[in-house]
Scaffold this motif. Sequence first.
Motif, PDB file in Angstrom:
ATOM      1  N   LYS A 275      11.429   1.300  -0.302  1.00 58.90           N
ATOM      2  CA  LYS A 275      10.342   2.251   0.088  1.00 58.90           C
ATOM      3  C   LYS A 275       9.710   2.594  -1.303  1.00 58.90           C
ATOM      4  O   LYS A 275       8.131   2.454  -0.779  1.00 58.90           O
ATOM      5  CB  LYS A 275      11.043   3.510   0.568  1.00 58.90           C
ATOM      6  N   THR A 276       9.811   3.168  -2.145  1.00 57.89           N
ATOM      7  CA  THR A 276       8.901   3.491  -3.370  1.00 57.89           C
ATOM      8  C   THR A 276       8.340   2.195  -3.797  1.00 57.89           C
ATOM      9  O   THR A 276       6.860   2.268  -3.976  1.00 57.89           O
ATOM     10  CB  THR A 276      10.101   3.990  -4.378  1.00 57.89           C
ATOM     11  N   LEU A 277       8.919   1.024  -3.934  1.00 60.76           N
ATOM     12  CA  LEU A 277       8.335  -0.155  -4.103  1.00 60.76           C
ATOM     13  C   LEU A 277       7.097  -0.417  -3.462  1.00 60.76           C
ATOM     14  O   LEU A 277       5.952  -0.756  -3.906  1.00 60.76           O
ATOM     15  CB  LEU A 277       9.093  -1.062  -4.533  1.00 60.76           C
ATOM     16  N   GLU A 278       7.411  -0.353  -2.009  1.00 54.75           N
ATOM     17  CA  GLU A 278       6.356  -0.587  -0.981  1.00 54.75           C
ATOM     18  C   GLU A 278       5.038   0.543  -1.177  1.00 54.75           C
ATOM     19  O   GLU A 278       3.915   0.237  -0.954  1.00 54.75           O
ATOM     20  CB  GLU A 278       6.827  -0.698   0.151  1.00 54.75           C
ATOM     21  N   ASN A 282       1.314  -0.477  -1.647  1.00 51.46           N
ATOM     22  CA  ASN A 282       0.148   0.026  -0.945  1.00 51.46           C
ATOM     23  C   ASN A 282      -0.696   1.057  -1.505  1.00 51.46           C
ATOM     24  O   ASN A 282      -1.870   0.804  -1.127  1.00 51.46           O
ATOM     25  CB  ASN A 282       0.747   0.462   0.263  1.00 51.46           C
ATOM     26  N   ASN A 283      -0.442   1.980  -2.265  1.00 57.35           N
ATOM     27  CA  ASN A 283      -1.231   2.834  -2.654  1.00 57.35           C
ATOM     28  C   ASN A 283      -2.148   2.318  -3.693  1.00 57.35           C
ATOM     29  O   ASN A 283      -3.199   2.615  -3.906  1.00 57.35           O
ATOM     30  CB  ASN A 283      -0.629   4.019  -3.283  1.00 57.35           C
ATOM     31  N   ARG A 284      -1.485   1.505  -4.491  1.00 56.74           N
ATOM     32  CA  ARG A 284      -2.378   0.704  -5.614  1.00 56.74           C
ATOM     33  C   ARG A 284      -3.338   0.040  -4.880  1.00 56.74           C
ATOM     34  O   ARG A 284      -4.739  -0.106  -5.091  1.00 56.74           O
ATOM     35  CB  ARG A 284      -1.666  -0.466  -6.502  1.00 56.74           C
ATOM     36  N   GLY A 285      -3.225  -0.898  -3.855  1.00 57.43           N
ATOM     37  CA  GLY A 285      -4.202  -1.557  -3.027  1.00 57.43           C
ATOM     38  C   GLY A 285      -5.320  -0.842  -2.465  1.00 57.43           C
ATOM     39  O   GLY A 285      -6.360  -0.895  -2.624  1.00 57.43           O
TER      40      GLY A 285
END
Length: 288
Positions: A275-278, A282-285
């Motif tokens: 979940k944290t990895l995703e 996503n936030n970086r994106g």
Amino acid sequence: MQGIIVKGIGGLYYVKSEGNTYTCKARGKFRYSNLSPMIGDNVEIKIEGNSVTIEKIYERTTELIRPVVANVTQAFVIFAFRHPDLNRDLLSKFLLLCEYNNLNAVVCFNKMDLENENIDKVKEELESAGYEVLYLEAKNNLGLEKLKEKIKDNISVFCGPSGVGKSTILNKFIGREMMETGEISDKLKRGKHTTRHSELIEFEDGYLVDTPGFSSLELDFIPKDELQYCFKEFEPYRDKCKFNNCIHHKEPSCAVKEAVNEGKIHKARYDFYIKTLEDITNNRGNKR
Ligand SMILES: Nc1nc2c(ncn2[C@@H]2O[C@H](COP(=O)(O)OP(=O)(O)OP(=O)(O)O)[C@@H](O)[C@H]2O)c(=O)[nH]1
Ligand SMILES: [Mg+2]
Ligand SMILES: [Zn+2]
């Protein structure tokens, strides 16, 4: 003379050195070097007449940003099961942040007078991930001795959500109302936390730092490929994956995922990792 900054207020620093506390100014040169003194810093001070100045800041082993403290070695991660209700996700995030900052984390559940069910499952999961878990009842002075033993030679921060009893524990330790405490309902009414400023409190041959409670944490500054190193229970398996750049997500022949399937790594911890990895991805994106 060498000392440690225990408090900073309005450009003045309180430095403890050989049993005395000196009120110091920082040398102007720090302003130009992008280096400002923070509490926890080991410093060199110079006394000239009535004025004491900080001449040198020694290299920091760690740098926390919330609160701003240098050289912290340990975190007492304080939570409660009730009042406020346990937020498992937030607890996992605090632990992740401790690993990222290389702090030894000790998980403490306070207010045990309010809860005696559903506790063993949480403890078992945390212990399987390599964490020590203590039960406290600060109000009634229970369980504090074990925590006290860990203070010596460390700079320890009390962290966790608002209202779990961080300042209460600290006050019990030092035997006086050093830190303001308050009922959760009062805190909400005022719309702010009870604990606002930070300082190093000397106790039992170590230093303690109280912090205001956080109700959320953002972790998306952690680089994607470093995240796995914040999960110490992955350690025995990560070298055994087929790909040496495996981040244990969608790769085949992943030893970490196999360990999860065999019950050697807790499923809930692995799910939190994914979940944290995703979230990070996503936030970086979004920010690009
Ligand atoms: N029932 C119970 N209440 C406790 C216990 N320890 C502390 N409290 C109460 O919990 C409330 C909040 O305590 P604080 O010490 O102010 O909490 P905090 O974690 O410092 O909160 P912030 O400073 O806002 O982050 C106070 O009313 C305390 O008296 C305990 O063991 N049991
Ligand atoms: Mg407090
Ligand atoms: Zn893997």
